[in-house]
Scaffold this motif. Structure first.
Motif, PDB file in Angstrom:
ATOM      1  N   ASN A   1     -16.738  14.121   3.091  1.00 41.87           N
ATOM      2  CA  ASN A   1     -17.409  15.498   4.143  1.00 41.87           C
ATOM      3  C   ASN A   1     -18.597  15.582   3.192  1.00 41.87           C
ATOM      4  N   GLY A   2     -18.815  14.734   1.355  1.00 41.72           N
ATOM      5  CA  GLY A   2     -20.109  15.374   1.113  1.00 41.72           C
ATOM      6  C   GLY A   2     -19.513  16.056  -0.333  1.00 41.72           C
ATOM      7  N   ALA A   3     -17.905  17.070  -0.034  1.00 44.49           N
ATOM      8  CA  ALA A   3     -17.719  17.447  -1.621  1.00 44.49           C
ATOM      9  C   ALA A   3     -17.481  16.615  -2.803  1.00 44.49           C
ATOM     10  N   PRO A   4     -17.574  17.237  -3.524  1.00 47.62           N
ATOM     11  CA  PRO A   4     -17.629  16.607  -4.500  1.00 47.62           C
ATOM     12  C   PRO A   4     -16.090  15.870  -4.952  1.00 47.62           C
ATOM     13  N   ALA A   5     -16.452  14.343  -5.712  1.00 50.19           N
ATOM     14  CA  ALA A   5     -15.275  13.459  -6.034  1.00 50.19           C
ATOM     15  C   ALA A   5     -14.772  14.305  -7.039  1.00 50.19           C
ATOM     16  N   ARG A   6     -12.743  13.935  -7.009  1.00 46.03           N
ATOM     17  CA  ARG A   6     -12.036  13.572  -7.570  1.00 46.03           C
ATOM     18  C   ARG A   6     -12.024  12.859  -8.957  1.00 46.03           C
ATOM     19  N   PHE A   7     -12.408  11.718  -8.726  1.00 46.92           N
ATOM     20  CA  PHE A   7     -12.509  10.521  -9.117  1.00 46.92           C
ATOM     21  C   PHE A   7     -13.707   9.768 -10.037  1.00 46.92           C
ATOM     22  N   ASP A   8     -13.256   9.421 -11.117  1.00 48.06           N
ATOM     23  CA  ASP A   8     -15.340   8.521 -11.789  1.00 48.06           C
ATOM     24  C   ASP A   8     -15.046   7.311 -10.993  1.00 48.06           C
ATOM     25  N   ALA A   9     -16.669   6.519 -11.330  1.00 43.28           N
ATOM     26  CA  ALA A   9     -17.135   6.098 -10.279  1.00 43.28           C
ATOM     27  C   ALA A   9     -15.451   4.806  -9.930  1.00 43.28           C
ATOM     28  N   PRO A  10     -15.573   3.959  -9.133  1.00 37.91           N
ATOM     29  CA  PRO A  10     -14.650   2.555  -8.863  1.00 37.91           C
ATOM     30  C   PRO A  10     -14.818   1.687  -9.603  1.00 37.91           C
ATOM     31  N   GLU A  11     -13.891   0.662  -9.764  1.00 40.53           N
ATOM     32  CA  GLU A  11     -14.045  -0.485  -9.878  1.00 40.53           C
ATOM     33  C   GLU A  11     -13.506  -1.264  -9.411  1.00 40.53           C
ATOM     34  N   GLN A  12     -13.753  -2.670  -8.926  1.00 37.87           N
ATOM     35  CA  GLN A  12     -13.309  -3.808  -7.504  1.00 37.87           C
ATOM     36  C   GLN A  12     -12.947  -4.750  -8.596  1.00 37.87           C
ATOM     37  N   ALA A  13     -11.844  -5.356  -7.644  1.00 37.03           N
ATOM     38  CA  ALA A  13     -11.681  -6.481  -8.811  1.00 37.03           C
ATOM     39  C   ALA A  13     -10.242  -7.027  -7.176  1.00 37.03           C
ATOM     40  N   THR A  14     -11.115  -8.914  -7.369  1.00 35.23           N
ATOM     41  CA  THR A  14      -9.856  -9.632  -6.254  1.00 35.23           C
ATOM     42  C   THR A  14      -8.665 -11.044  -6.962  1.00 35.23           C
ATOM     43  N   PHE A  15      -7.384 -10.983  -7.079  1.00 32.46           N
ATOM     44  CA  PHE A  15      -6.833 -11.563  -6.701  1.00 32.46           C
ATOM     45  C   PHE A  15      -6.050 -12.812  -6.007  1.00 32.46           C
ATOM     46  N   ARG A  16      -5.750 -13.693  -6.412  1.00 33.37           N
ATOM     47  CA  ARG A  16      -5.729 -15.181  -5.287  1.00 33.37           C
ATOM     48  C   ARG A  16      -4.539 -14.360  -4.931  1.00 33.37           C
ATOM     49  N   HIS A  17      -4.083 -14.667  -3.590  1.00 26.82           N
ATOM     50  CA  HIS A  17      -2.502 -14.917  -2.864  1.00 26.82           C
ATOM     51  C   HIS A  17      -2.824 -15.698  -2.053  1.00 26.82           C
ATOM     52  N   GLY A  18      -1.205 -15.889  -0.932  1.00 27.29           N
ATOM     53  CA  GLY A  18      -0.931 -16.293  -0.268  1.00 27.29           C
ATOM     54  C   GLY A  18       0.369 -15.883   0.490  1.00 27.29           C
ATOM     55  N   GLN A  19       1.096 -16.504   1.858  1.00 36.65           N
ATOM     56  CA  GLN A  19       1.591 -15.805   2.639  1.00 36.65           C
ATOM     57  C   GLN A  19       2.683 -17.018   2.929  1.00 36.65           C
ATOM     58  N   GLN A  20       3.695 -17.550   2.499  1.00 37.82           N
ATOM     59  CA  GLN A  20       4.518 -19.066   4.081  1.00 37.82           C
ATOM     60  C   GLN A  20       4.027 -18.133   5.457  1.00 37.82           C
ATOM     61  N   ARG A  21       3.524 -19.210   5.915  1.00 38.87           N
ATOM     62  CA  ARG A  21       3.484 -18.761   7.323  1.00 38.87           C
ATOM     63  C   ARG A  21       3.870 -19.906   8.150  1.00 38.87           C
ATOM     64  N   THR A  22       4.193 -20.093   9.449  1.00 36.42           N
ATOM     65  CA  THR A  22       3.885 -20.952  10.983  1.00 36.42           C
ATOM     66  C   THR A  22       3.129 -20.193  11.565  1.00 36.42           C
ATOM     67  N   ALA A  23       2.721 -20.929  12.453  1.00 42.30           N
ATOM     68  CA  ALA A  23       1.792 -20.654  13.082  1.00 42.30           C
ATOM     69  C   ALA A  23       2.965 -19.710  13.834  1.00 42.30           C
ATOM     70  N   ASP A  24       3.914 -20.270  14.742  1.00 40.86           N
ATOM     71  CA  ASP A  24       3.997 -18.361  15.460  1.00 40.86           C
ATOM     72  C   ASP A  24       5.018 -17.402  14.537  1.00 40.86           C
ATOM     73  N   SER A  25       5.180 -16.749  12.899  1.00 41.77           N
ATOM     74  CA  SER A  25       5.025 -15.976  11.799  1.00 41.77           C
ATOM     75  C   SER A  25       3.962 -15.744  12.051  1.00 41.77           C
ATOM     76  N   LEU A  26       2.560 -16.718  11.833  1.00 40.04           N
ATOM     77  CA  LEU A  26       1.480 -15.916  11.370  1.00 40.04           C
ATOM     78  C   LEU A  26       0.592 -15.508  12.370  1.00 40.04           C
ATOM     79  N   THR A  27       0.869 -15.551  14.193  1.00 39.92           N
ATOM     80  CA  THR A  27       0.590 -14.805  15.408  1.00 39.92           C
ATOM     81  C   THR A  27       1.054 -13.232  15.069  1.00 39.92           C
ATOM     82  N   ALA A  28       2.737 -13.516  14.894  1.00 40.01           N
ATOM     83  CA  ALA A  28       3.630 -12.370  14.838  1.00 40.01           C
ATOM     84  C   ALA A  28       2.962 -10.838  13.736  1.00 40.01           C
ATOM     85  N   THR A  29       2.528 -11.508  12.616  1.00 43.43           N
ATOM     86  CA  THR A  29       1.931 -10.955  11.708  1.00 43.43           C
ATOM     87  C   THR A  29       0.430  -9.747  11.980  1.00 43.43           C
ATOM     88  N   LEU A  30      -0.208 -10.971  12.439  1.00 40.93           N
ATOM     89  CA  LEU A  30      -1.564 -10.433  13.517  1.00 40.93           C
ATOM     90  C   LEU A  30      -1.255  -9.660  13.883  1.00 40.93           C
TER      91      LEU A  30
END
Length: 259
Positions: free
Chosen positions: A180-209
């Protein structure tokens, strides 16, 4: 997304709480440590904690964690999985904690659901001076060819603009700000990404999605057709057709400090 549509998506997870607990991934520990490295102390609120996926990672890195979750079914799964964690009913817009009682507020795949015009002041209220707010998202690493194909086949209702690394940066850059354009309560953002992974099968990945909001709110026939399309794609790829595989992911973090 319109407000009513967003509310419908955000409230869809309770009906799939057990599947969410079984199939959703945890969070990369390096990402959680980065989110917390600027916090003035160890007290952490996991806000919109769901079934406790981020809560468990916070415990693993040594945080003193309290979980808050609005959905009763999700909260019940969290309490079952992590009975020693303090887990409270509440929301980002009404946090059941005293003023200045935590050093960091983290939200795992939840911050985009918050009404920051209300939640921003609430989060700022419970944070100690110099406290940190961080949103974490587990996204598909579409720099990997077959994962890009999966995203295309699944469609935007399943793999949306927050769900791949490059578009995530743009989509979440203003997530901490009130709409709504109200004043922010926080400073400017920082963003970062980190590699990750999950053990899946075709069935369990479908269930995840199948636990994603876009699928949960689909009409039954459309939902089934989408899941059938995903299964057919996974069966067609040598990386995913037989047995277990690692789903390439990134845990992406937006971090801001309380003003």
């Amino acid at each position: 997304m319109e407000q009513d549509e967003q509310r419908r998506h955000s409230s869809s997870f309770g009906a799939a709480a057990a599947a969410y607990a079984e199939h959703r991934p945890d969070y990369a520990q390096d990402a959680v440590r980065w989110a917390l490295e600027a916090a003035p102390g160890p007290r952490v609120l996991d806000l919109g904690a769901g079934t406790g996926k981020l809560t468990a990672t916070l415990r693993a890195v040594g945080a003193d964690v309290t979980a808050v979750e609005p959905d009763p079914a999700m909260l019940a799964e969290l309490r079952r999985a992590l009975p020693d964690v303090r887990a409270l009913s509440g929301s980002a817009e009404a946090i059941p904690l005293p003023d200045a009682s935590v050093d960091a507020v983290l939200a795992g795949n939840a911050m985009h659901w918050f009404d920051m015009a209300v939640a921003g002041p609430e989060i700022a209220r419970v944070l100690a001076p110099g406290g940190v707010l961080a949103g974490l998202w587990n996204v598909l690493d579409d720099e990997v060819d077959w994962v890009a194909g999966l995203a295309e086949v699944s469609g935007s209702a399943v793999v949306g603009p927050r769900d791949t690394p490059a578009s995530w940066r743009v989509e979440t850059a203003r997530t901490h700000l009130p709409r709504n354009g109200a004043p922010a309560r926080f400073d400017a953002p920082e963003q970062a990404t980190f590699r990750h992974g999950q053990q899946r099968t075709a069935d369990s990945l479908t269930a995840t999605l199948a636990t994603r909001a876009g699928l949960l709110v689909m009409p039954a026939t459309q939902r089934q057709a989408t899941l059938d399309r995903i299964r057919a794609f996974l069966a067609s790829r040598p990386e995913t057709a037989h047995g277990e595989f690692t789903l390439p992911m990134r845990t992406c973090v937006l971090r801001v400090r309380r003003r």
